[in-house]
Scaffold this motif. Structure first.
Motif, mmCIF file in Angstrom:
data_model
loop_
_atom_site.group_PDB
_atom_site.id
_atom_site.type_symbol
_atom_site.label_atom_id
_atom_site.label_comp_id
_atom_site.label_asym_id
_atom_site.label_seq_id
_atom_site.Cartn_x
_atom_site.Cartn_y
_atom_site.Cartn_z
ATOM 1 N N ALA A 152 0.813 -1.212 0.000
ATOM 2 C CA ALA A 152 0.000 0.000 0.000
ATOM 3 C C ALA A 152 0.853 1.270 0.000
ATOM 4 C CB ALA A 152 -0.923 -0.011 1.220
ATOM 5 N N ASP A 153 2.009 1.223 0.629
ATOM 6 C CA ASP A 153 2.743 2.450 0.936
ATOM 7 C C ASP A 153 4.014 2.699 0.127
ATOM 8 O OD1 ASP A 153 0.829 2.756 2.821
ATOM 9 O OD2 ASP A 153 2.152 2.685 4.565
ATOM 10 N N CYS A 154 4.544 1.689 -0.552
ATOM 11 C CA CYS A 154 5.909 1.847 -1.084
ATOM 12 C C CYS A 154 5.995 2.908 -2.181
ATOM 13 C CB CYS A 154 6.445 0.515 -1.603
ATOM 14 S SG CYS A 154 8.177 0.664 -2.094
ATOM 15 N N LEU A 155 6.737 3.944 -1.867
ATOM 16 C CA LEU A 155 6.885 5.071 -2.783
ATOM 17 C C LEU A 155 7.729 4.687 -3.990
ATOM 18 C CD1 LEU A 155 5.928 7.966 -2.817
ATOM 19 C CD2 LEU A 155 8.013 8.627 -1.626
ATOM 20 N N CYS A 156 8.694 3.811 -3.759
ATOM 21 C CA CYS A 156 9.564 3.376 -4.852
ATOM 22 C C CYS A 156 8.738 2.639 -5.908
ATOM 23 C CB CYS A 156 10.670 2.481 -4.304
ATOM 24 S SG CYS A 156 11.894 2.010 -5.533
ATOM 25 N N ILE B 252 14.523 8.017 -6.193
ATOM 26 C CA ILE B 252 13.867 7.259 -5.123
ATOM 27 C C ILE B 252 14.418 5.836 -5.076
ATOM 28 C CG2 ILE B 252 11.666 6.263 -4.377
ATOM 29 C CD1 ILE B 252 10.309 8.831 -5.375
ATOM 30 N N THR B 253 14.595 5.241 -6.233
ATOM 31 C CA THR B 253 15.120 3.874 -6.285
ATOM 32 C C THR B 253 16.520 3.798 -5.694
ATOM 33 O OG1 THR B 253 13.814 3.415 -8.267
ATOM 34 C CG2 THR B 253 15.654 1.929 -7.814
ATOM 35 N N ARG B 254 17.371 4.770 -6.031
ATOM 36 C CA ARG B 254 18.725 4.773 -5.459
ATOM 37 C C ARG B 254 18.674 4.839 -3.939
ATOM 38 N NH1 ARG B 254 20.345 8.220 -10.262
ATOM 39 N NH2 ARG B 254 19.626 9.986 -9.049
ATOM 40 N N ALA B 255 17.764 5.675 -3.422
ATOM 41 C CA ALA B 255 17.655 5.820 -1.963
ATOM 42 C C ALA B 255 17.183 4.512 -1.313
ATOM 43 C CB ALA B 255 16.710 6.974 -1.631
ATOM 44 N N TYR B 256 16.160 3.904 -1.863
ATOM 45 C CA TYR B 256 15.676 2.631 -1.312
ATOM 46 C C TYR B 256 16.752 1.550 -1.452
ATOM 47 C CZ TYR B 256 10.722 3.753 -0.408
ATOM 48 O OH TYR B 256 9.554 4.254 0.109
ATOM 49 N N ASP B 257 17.360 1.468 -2.603
ATOM 50 C CA ASP B 257 18.362 0.414 -2.822
ATOM 51 C C ASP B 257 19.537 0.541 -1.859
ATOM 52 O OD1 ASP B 257 16.977 -0.974 -4.736
ATOM 53 O OD2 ASP B 257 18.132 -0.252 -6.438
ATOM 54 N N ALA B 258 19.919 1.779 -1.563
ATOM 55 C CA ALA B 258 21.021 1.976 -0.612
ATOM 56 C C ALA B 258 20.637 1.422 0.760
ATOM 57 C CB ALA B 258 21.373 3.463 -0.523
ATOM 58 N N LEU C 52 18.996 -7.646 -1.500
ATOM 59 C CA LEU C 52 17.867 -7.554 -2.435
ATOM 60 C C LEU C 52 17.675 -6.104 -2.852
ATOM 61 C CD1 LEU C 52 15.376 -9.883 -0.533
ATOM 62 C CD2 LEU C 52 16.582 -10.423 -2.666
ATOM 63 N N LYS C 53 17.135 -5.915 -4.058
ATOM 64 C CA LYS C 53 16.866 -4.564 -4.527
ATOM 65 C C LYS C 53 15.384 -4.250 -4.343
ATOM 66 C CE LYS C 53 18.929 -3.536 -8.286
ATOM 67 N NZ LYS C 53 19.959 -3.074 -9.238
ATOM 68 N N ALA C 54 15.079 -2.961 -4.414
ATOM 69 C CA ALA C 54 13.696 -2.528 -4.190
ATOM 70 C C ALA C 54 12.741 -3.222 -5.159
ATOM 71 C CB ALA C 54 13.599 -1.007 -4.337
ATOM 72 N N THR C 55 13.136 -3.310 -6.410
ATOM 73 C CA THR C 55 12.275 -3.985 -7.398
ATOM 74 C C THR C 55 12.026 -5.434 -7.005
ATOM 75 O OG1 THR C 55 14.284 -4.397 -8.639
ATOM 76 C CG2 THR C 55 12.902 -2.586 -9.391
ATOM 77 N N GLN C 56 13.026 -6.066 -6.432
ATOM 78 C CA GLN C 56 12.908 -7.478 -6.082
ATOM 79 C C GLN C 56 11.992 -7.685 -4.884
ATOM 80 O OE1 GLN C 56 17.108 -8.310 -5.714
ATOM 81 N NE2 GLN C 56 17.291 -8.846 -7.885
ATOM 82 N N ILE C 57 12.127 -6.834 -3.863
ATOM 83 C CA ILE C 57 11.230 -7.046 -2.723
ATOM 84 C C ILE C 57 9.815 -6.623 -3.084
ATOM 85 C CG2 ILE C 57 13.102 -6.866 -1.034
ATOM 86 C CD1 ILE C 57 11.740 -4.349 -0.001
ATOM 87 N N THR C 58 9.672 -5.690 -4.013
ATOM 88 C CA THR C 58 8.333 -5.337 -4.491
ATOM 89 C C THR C 58 7.675 -6.561 -5.126
ATOM 90 O OG1 THR C 58 8.944 -3.040 -4.908
ATOM 91 C CG2 THR C 58 7.044 -3.882 -6.104
ATOM 92 N N ARG D 231 13.908 -14.437 3.548
ATOM 93 C CA ARG D 231 14.655 -13.257 3.073
ATOM 94 C C ARG D 231 13.754 -12.033 2.985
ATOM 95 N NH1 ARG D 231 19.053 -14.416 -0.268
ATOM 96 N NH2 ARG D 231 19.224 -12.170 -0.537
ATOM 97 N N LEU D 232 12.529 -12.234 2.529
ATOM 98 C CA LEU D 232 11.588 -11.114 2.451
ATOM 99 C C LEU D 232 11.286 -10.557 3.841
ATOM 100 C CD1 LEU D 232 9.658 -9.244 0.932
ATOM 101 C CD2 LEU D 232 7.932 -11.063 1.039
ATOM 102 N N ALA D 233 11.017 -11.462 4.781
ATOM 103 C CA ALA D 233 10.707 -11.019 6.145
ATOM 104 C C ALA D 233 11.884 -10.245 6.740
ATOM 105 C CB ALA D 233 10.366 -12.226 7.019
ATOM 106 N N ALA D 234 13.096 -10.695 6.426
ATOM 107 C CA ALA D 234 14.284 -10.007 6.938
ATOM 108 C C ALA D 234 14.478 -8.649 6.263
ATOM 109 C CB ALA D 234 15.520 -10.881 6.730
ATOM 110 N N ALA D 235 13.990 -8.533 5.024
ATOM 111 C CA ALA D 235 14.202 -7.284 4.277
ATOM 112 C C ALA D 235 13.186 -6.207 4.644
ATOM 113 C CB ALA D 235 14.141 -7.569 2.774
ATOM 114 N N LEU D 236 11.995 -6.621 5.057
ATOM 115 C CA LEU D 236 10.928 -5.632 5.262
ATOM 116 C C LEU D 236 11.269 -4.543 6.277
ATOM 117 C CD1 LEU D 236 7.628 -7.675 4.781
ATOM 118 C CD2 LEU D 236 8.659 -5.981 3.257
#
Lengths: 151, 151
Positions: A12-16, B26-32, B39-45, B110-115
């Motif tokens: 719901a919230d992810c800005l990316c 925004i992607t660079r900020a999330y990925d950092a 994992l990258k932002a696209t991947q956890i999405t 891995r997803l749970a650890a990334a959230l």
DNA sequence: TTAAAATACTTGTATATACAAATATATCTT
DNA sequence: AAGATATATTTGTATATACAAGTATTTTAA
């Protein structure tokens, strides 16, 4: 909060995600309109930034800053245009580390031919969004870019 | 209107450029922030969208619709996760054209650890934007997505 | 009941993106 | 002037994206 809850919050919230999804949709729309030109939106954006320099020339670093692009990305994107004969890259005389990118005559011609298609895409898409959403989007995107600029 | 004028108008007005530039930042900020997770932002999405299905399973077409992604892109993105042992893909029993994507146990872990890292990125970035800009951006991005959805 | 059409994807090909490491050139320091 | 440091950019490697064309399976229609 279990992991399903966390997943729902993220969805719901992810800005990316939202920013990327919108960018994808807008890019597809522009690219479709630009199809007859043989150039993509990203390419005319880059060529246009070069065109704005004195004598249609710009140093690579300045392009990167203008476009908010990593230099490594820029190098790759420029090499596509170079391979297509649309730009040339040469070392600067004063400082030979610096590379100056120029539009070729072909590049200038192709860009000029593409701009009306860009304009058409722009008109169609902003009409689909409506002026209120369009303006809100401009404002929000600009503020976000500024806020994230310095890191 | 000569071509320099047109170039200036495009540089000032192009929604595609602005949307992409913001998405990149925004992607660079999330990925950092996600870097420690591998994992990258696209991947956890994508993994998160799978997690929202019954038993952490989703058909490919539904994922594409949820994410606003071309199926060809989705196939490629899924194959990265599959290679990494994070998801599996199997044919549906009822209709063997349909492929069902599932998170593996590793993928769930891995997803749970990334959230939490996602949450941290989200908090940092929305704080940098300020609540007003954040809300304006959400609203504008959603309206744009809806308006461009049907094409 | 079988040929045609529709559906759900994957593959071929190409560009876009970026981090990390390498290279090339310039500047600074001693 | 030589070595150290800084700057500007490219290369190595990997993922993300999408159009067009192909494949596999199901549904429709004659």
């Amino acid at each position: 909060m279990n992991h399903i809850d966390a997943a729902q919050i993220m969805a719901a919230d992810c800005l990316c995600f939202r920013a990327r999804r919108t960018a994808r949709a807008i890019t597809r729309a522009y690219d479709a309109a630009l199809h007859p030109t043989g150039l993509k939106a990203t390419q005319i954006t880059l060529m246009n930034a070069i065109a704005l320099g004195q004598n249609s020339m710009q140093p690579v670093a300045k392009l990167g800053e203008t476009l908010g692009l990593e230099l490594s990305t820029l190098t790759r994107n420029l090499s596509v245009l170079e391979r297509g004969g649309l730009v040339t890259v040469a070392r600067a005389l004063a400082d030979r580390r610096v590379r100056i990118v120029s539009l070729t005559d072909t590049g200038k011609t192709r860009l000029a031919a593409a701009l009306p298609h860009w304009k058409e895409a722009h008109t169609t898409i902003t009409a689909a969004l409506g002026s209120e959403t369009t303006n809100a989007l401009y404002t929000a995107l600009d503020r976000a870019t500024k806020a994230l600029d310095v890191g």
